[in-house]
Write an enzyme that holds these catalytic residues in place. Sequence first.
Site, PDB file in Angstrom:
ATOM      1  N   GLU A  32      41.481  32.136  48.482  1.00  0.00           N
ATOM      2  CA  GLU A  32      42.857  31.916  48.049  1.00  0.00           C
ATOM      3  C   GLU A  32      43.175  30.443  47.825  1.00  0.00           C
ATOM      4  OE1 GLU A  32      45.915  31.484  51.604  1.00  0.00           O
ATOM      5  OE2 GLU A  32      45.058  33.489  51.559  1.00  0.00           O
ATOM      6  N   GLU A  84      47.502  53.002  40.375  1.00  0.00           N
ATOM      7  CA  GLU A  84      48.222  54.277  40.358  1.00  0.00           C
ATOM      8  C   GLU A  84      48.911  54.565  39.023  1.00  0.00           C
ATOM      9  OE1 GLU A  84      50.731  53.809  43.774  1.00  0.00           O
ATOM     10  OE2 GLU A  84      49.214  54.607  45.138  1.00  0.00           O
TER      11      GLU A  84
END
Length: 271
Positions: A113, A82
Amino acid sequence: MAEFKKITEQASLHDHLEQQSTGALLRGINQEDKKVAEAVGKVVPQLEKLVDALAVRFRKGGRLFYIGAGTSGRLGILDASEIPPTFGMPHDRVIGLIAGGDGAIRKAVEFAEDNTIQAWKDLMEFNINSNDTVVGIAASGTTPYVLGGVKDAKENGLLTAGITNNPGSPLATSVDIPIEIEVGPEFVTGSTRMKSGTSQKLALNMISTALMIKIGRVKGNKMVDMQLSNNKLVDRGTRYLVEALDMDYASAERALKKYGSVREAISQLKR
């Protein structure tokens, strides 16, 4: 140092959820969510330290990298994505990386992960340097991908920070600037996409927005460098010019389209 306890894995303060009405469930979730902003407020001094350090590095050409897995990784990518449309920054200044690569944004990648060396490999693809900053995001504070990434980054002279919901966690103790947001047990036990994730989103909003203001990407309270990528944003920019320069809407819109940004239009029209 106090013994590390995973608050994020502690039993919910609410029980027999499957027996509750819809209204009771929603009120319970909302009751827990009300605790989040207050918890984030308590870490403002740590956030301030990070933003000030980031601003110095940004002015030298440094970049901000977020690294995380699962929800935490996705939130970092969301915040990074953004920045260009909101503040007109190049896409390569704030970058979000997730364990398992871009495919993990939509679909979980099993055991991604748990890789302690992959984060540094991912960072190295960007020719990372000592002006850059790495912010690890992990509600648990124990995610191997994140821990390995911040460890390698710190050893190579980068500034490191960690956003976690477990005070005293391995992530908090291994970075230069720990940001420990204690939101308490989740409404559904261990579901850190809820309060923990919300707290991370709030913290990331604060970090990136304050940073962009500090480096001059906001004038007054307006997004003067936003990308004019749709009609809504063109209208918003036009209204900014009407207010700033006391001109009519049609003239402001023409000027905005001619000069390409609110900042440039104001600069040219004030000459």
